[in-house]
Design an enzyme around this catalytic site. Structure first.
Site, PDB file in Angstrom:
ATOM      1  N   GLY A   1     -10.218  -2.928   3.732  1.00 37.86           N
ATOM      2  CA  GLY A   1      -9.282  -2.727   4.845  1.00 37.86           C
ATOM      3  C   GLY A   1      -9.387  -1.332   5.427  1.00 37.86           C
ATOM      4  O   GLY A   1     -10.417  -0.660   5.296  1.00 37.86           O
ATOM      5  N   ASP A   2      -8.322  -0.901   6.047  1.00 35.69           N
ATOM      6  CA  ASP A   2      -8.314   0.397   6.731  1.00 35.69           C
ATOM      7  C   ASP A   2      -8.099   1.578   5.789  1.00 35.69           C
ATOM      8  O   ASP A   2      -8.468   2.713   6.114  1.00 35.69           O
ATOM      9  CB  ASP A   2      -7.189   0.416   7.777  1.00 35.69           C
ATOM     10  CG  ASP A   2      -5.818   0.178   7.123  1.00 35.69           C
ATOM     11  OD1 ASP A   2      -5.718  -0.744   6.280  1.00 35.69           O
ATOM     12  OD2 ASP A   2      -4.872   0.908   7.443  1.00 35.69           O
TER      13      ASP A   2
ATOM     14  N   THR B   1       0.827  -1.194   0.000  1.00 36.25           N
ATOM     15  CA  THR B   1       0.000   0.000   0.000  1.00 36.25           C
ATOM     16  C   THR B   1       0.867   1.253   0.000  1.00 36.25           C
ATOM     17  O   THR B   1       1.952   1.240   0.565  1.00 36.25           O
ATOM     18  CB  THR B   1      -0.842  -0.046   1.293  1.00 36.25           C
ATOM     19  OG1 THR B   1      -1.789  -1.081   1.155  1.00 36.25           O
ATOM     20  CG2 THR B   1      -1.550   1.258   1.580  1.00 36.25           C
TER      21      THR B   1
HETATM   22  N1  ASP Z   1      -3.746  -1.765   4.834  1.00 32.28           N
HETATM   23  C1  ASP Z   1      -4.043  -2.440   3.607  1.00 32.28           C
HETATM   24  C2  ASP Z   1      -5.311  -3.233   3.760  1.00 32.28           C
HETATM   25  O1  ASP Z   1      -5.509  -3.857   4.794  1.00 32.28           O
HETATM   26  C3  ASP Z   1      -2.969  -3.369   3.147  1.00 32.28           C
HETATM   27  C4  ASP Z   1      -1.550  -2.818   3.123  1.00 32.28           C
HETATM   28  O2  ASP Z   1      -1.213  -1.876   3.837  1.00 32.28           O
HETATM   29  O3  ASP Z   1      -0.736  -3.341   2.345  1.00 32.28           O
HETATM   30  O4  ASP Z   1      -6.080  -3.316   2.827  1.00 32.28           O
END
Ligand code: ASP
Length: 322
Positions: free
Chosen positions: A219-220, A189
């Protein structure tokens, strides 16, 4: 003597089990170059007295256009072999925010998130509706082949075999190591935070989510307060890591709240959240953050995080390992 105007930009390209011994020097070089391009794109805007919002969008777009990171072009595959992307952005000056969830045909989800913030009365738009809005705003949908990447596809096959839903750049599955071009365990990400010369902060984050995700898992990243938050009274934060943990801990807002209500410094607040709260629950991840005084932090509880920084005083610096 004319005083140097203060600005600051920090980026991340994901966290994970990023170890020097698993990298070739060519790959390392490619990552460092891609990170530098992103930092310079954001810095150019801040140098020309542009806004923090413009700078974080530019830096994130640069990483969305690179196949090296899990966002935009390099997004991971869902269980069904599709790409579903999430992004969000927040302006610390106005507390305005915008986000898109589960978009499939948008080249730069972060730009649409910014348009949601600036050109709509909403904060979050999802799926087909978000795609329609993007069209209205002048985005031409791209074909799904734009996001196809053989290494990512192999990553999905491995994840399916082991029935795992994988954080792009992590996972305990040793069999994934060395099997993937671009280092399957080492992509992630992307996000950016900035302080501009006008004294405002902003944050932006963009992702393809987790490999082998299904049932519309989010996700977040597109959730304001979890993966992204910005407030001129406290700080701007962009997160990366295992999203479920970041949502449960409302990580980005928690850091801001610790500063606002407990008067912790940015460093104390981030240390507490990343190295205690998240770590105690094995919530793998990290973040970049900046406050309006120009304090900043790049914090992670994994072996590595792709990251970079530029300030008015110092030249751009990019790093990968702890
Ligand atoms: N935070 C992202 C999610 O959970 C994944 C990532 O940071 O690579 O979708």
């Amino acid at each position: 003597m004319k005083e140097l105007k203060k600005y600051l930009l920090l980026i991340h390209g994901g966290v994970g089990t990023i170890l020097k011994e698993n990298m070739t020097s060519a790959k390392e070089e490619a990552y460092l170059e891609a990170l530098e391009r992103a930092v310079l794109a954001g810095e150019a805007i801040l140098k020309a007295s542009g806004t923090a919002v413009e700078a974080v969008e530019a830096a994130v777009m640069m990483m969305e256009d690179s196949p090296l990171f899990n966002a935009g072009k390099g997004s991971v595959f869902t269980h069904d072999g599709k790409n579903e992307m999430d992004a969000s952005i927040m302006d610390g000056n106005t507390l305005n925010a915008g986000a898109v969830l589960e978009v499939r045909r948008i080249k730069n989800p972060i730009s649409v998130a910014r348009q949601v913030m600036e050109n709509s009365t909403h904060v979050m738009l999802a799926g087909e509706g978000a795609e329609q809005f993007a069209k209205q705003q002048g985005h031409k949908p791209v074909d799904s082949s734009y996001f196809y990447n053989e290494a990512r596809f192999q990553q999905l096959q491995l994840a399916k075999q082991s029935e795992e839903i994988l954080l792009d750049h992590s996972g305990e599955n040793k069999s994934m190591e060395g099997n993937m071009e671009n280092g399957g365990r080492k992509l992630g990400t992307v996000g950016a935070v900035a302080l501009d010369v006008h004294g405002n902060v902003a944050a932006a984050t963009s992702t393809g989510g987790m490999t082998n995700k299904r049932f519309g898992r989010i996700g977040d990243t597109p959730i304001i307060g979890a993966g992204t938050y910005a407030n001129n009274n406290t700080c701007a934060v962009s997160c990366t890591g295992h999203g479920e943990y970041f949502i449960r801990h409302v990580v980005a807002y928690d850091i801001s709240a610790l500063m606002e209500y407990k008067q912790l410094t940015l460093q104390q607040a981030a240390d507490h959240v990343v190295h205690e709260k998240l770590k105690n629950l094995h919530g793998e991840g990290g973040l970049v953050a900046v406050d309006t005084k120009g304090n900043y932090i790049m914090s992670f509880n994994t072996p590595g995080m792709y990251r970079g920084i530029a300030t008015a005083r110092n030249k751009c610096k990019v790093e990968i390992y702890k």
